[in-house]
Design an enzyme around this catalytic site. Sequence first.
Site, short mmCIF file in Angstrom:
data_model
loop_
_atom_site.label_atom_id
_atom_site.label_comp_id
_atom_site.label_asym_id
_atom_site.label_seq_id
_atom_site.Cartn_x
_atom_site.Cartn_y
_atom_site.Cartn_z
N ASP A 133 -8.56 -16.37 -1.54
CA ASP A 133 -7.36 -16.30 -0.70
C ASP A 133 -6.11 -16.57 -1.52
OD1 ASP A 133 -8.80 -18.88 -0.64
OD2 ASP A 133 -7.01 -19.62 0.34
N ASN A 134 -6.28 -16.97 -2.78
CA ASN A 134 -5.15 -17.19 -3.66
C ASN A 134 -5.07 -16.13 -4.76
OD1 ASN A 134 -4.42 -19.45 -2.21
ND2 ASN A 134 -5.52 -20.87 -3.53
N LYS A 190 7.62 -21.18 3.17
CA LYS A 190 6.41 -21.99 3.02
C LYS A 190 6.74 -23.41 3.47
CE LYS A 190 2.66 -23.12 -0.17
NZ LYS A 190 2.06 -22.78 -1.47
N ARG A 220 9.77 -17.96 -0.46
CA ARG A 220 9.11 -17.21 -1.52
C ARG A 220 9.37 -15.72 -1.30
NH1 ARG A 220 2.87 -19.14 -1.79
NH2 ARG A 220 2.59 -18.17 0.25
N GLY A 278 -6.05 -17.78 6.65
CA GLY A 278 -4.75 -17.31 7.14
C GLY A 278 -3.59 -18.16 6.66
#
Length: 519
Positions: free
Chosen positions: A270-271, A125, A195, A102
């Site tokens: 997850d990336n 972020k 972002r 997450g």
Amino acid sequence: MESLLSKKYKKEFVTAFDGDESGNLEPRQTPNVLYSKAIPTPVPKPALLAWSDGLAQKLGIQKPGSQQEIDVLGGNRVTETMYPYAACYAGHQFGNWAGQLGDGRAITLGEWETAPGQSWELQLKGAGPTPYSRRADGRAVLRSSVREYLMSEAMHYLGVPTTRALSLVSTGEPILRDMFYNGNAAYEPGAIVMRVAPSFLRFGNFEILGARKETDNLQNLVNWTIARYYPHHQGEDKVLQWFTEVVERTAKLMVDWMRVGFVHGVMNTDNMSILGLTIDYGPYSFVDDYDPNFTPNTTDLPGRRYAFGKQPSIGYWNLGCLAGALAPLFPDTKPLVAALETYREVYWANYYAMMGKKLGLDQVSEDDIKLIKELEQMLTALKPDMTIFFQLLIDLPLDLADADAAEVYFKKGLYDDLSGAEKEALYTFLKKYSTRLLANSCTREASQELMRRTNPRFILRNYLLHQAIEEMEQGKSDLFDKLQQALKEPYSSKYDEFFETRPEWASQKAGCSMLSCSS
Ligand code: AMP
Ligand code: MG
């Protein structure tokens, strides 16, 4: 142009799916929901360090003129129409299932609509803890924020699909980090990047629903993703067609990374963006000296799983994880597997076409593929600077007298003197290549033009970033500002002051050649 304060933000993701609306930021598992509400935790003193004019223009976002607007970028102000949340996703990290991950320090504030049906997620972020922060602090240091801010914009101007960065804000809060995981923790200045991307959905958002057997949620997320981001896929087979396109986009992204010499460093699932974007800039690097085995990530050193030359096969492996997560939606998984298996063909076709352009070839035949393989072998053996080598190749004299002349011509891009055999290998390749160029049906000028468009001349090398960060930590931004300009014109010679090999001092220095995930 509209102000960050007065914009009416959309919140279609949180409207479409169930979330944990409690606002509780305690770390926990969140079954049955796709996100958790997470209000950013205020910072002492948000100050604007950088702003991407190009992106702001494109989105119609007014440059902050007031502290209130900067407060939005620092997470200190949430406007009425925003709905801040952290997304719930899982992932395979370094080849192993890692369970729920997450957004541990990313918080989406809202969706900025530019035209009906077209919107961009604005995400902070480093804006503080979320239910997915586990034991970490939800913050980001200036060092890693500068790296994400500059590199995501650099990739955009290189023509590589990527998430973007709108702003860089210092927080006035020191952050404790053990940069090399060796017991030497120190305080670093904190920062926050805003972002921007149409969506930050990752393979992991689908994987968690597959793993939790939340098939309805999975089906809904897939349908939503297709309707919103892949609306050209409709009808009975749309899920299969969509997955096939994700395969294609991922393969093409890998080709682009190989073209410019980008090494992501942490290609965990997850990336991996579901839109085929470069996402999550951590311990990345460009290759300086050409080395398919190069990994910039200290954590990756034992296996070099995410090394430069392995990225294409890892892209495929990651798509396999995504296919596994989607399998419950297919009564018969054969077509899904067949779609996954298109990867190799798409990758190689695009890879050789790309290499042909890097070499200025009018077309790529079977013989040309052999030549490209010889080139790769030669580069791997001689390890010249990848960027400088291809730049020098553009103006290669086609009548070099001998192996010594070849070495002299490429001197600027060499890290080591060449042995006799290495010079011969270089010369042998150049002779074949020169002969091949003469067989082009286009002019040399057209071929050179193609090479100039394909091969970057300015790349954001780690040592430059390192120097810019050290300056920024002292409150100076001269180099940062210059890099921010240069990255907008990576194919021109305007910033040739940076057209140099990595200096010797940087080759072993922490933060210049090797980086950790600590950020
Ligand atoms: P990464 O390796 O940066 O892709 O991060 C993997 C996971 O760790 C993601 O769930 C991140 O959100 C989380 N994470 C990384 N750094 C932090 C941090 N400082 N605070 C909270 N979560 C973090
Ligand atoms: Mg990540």
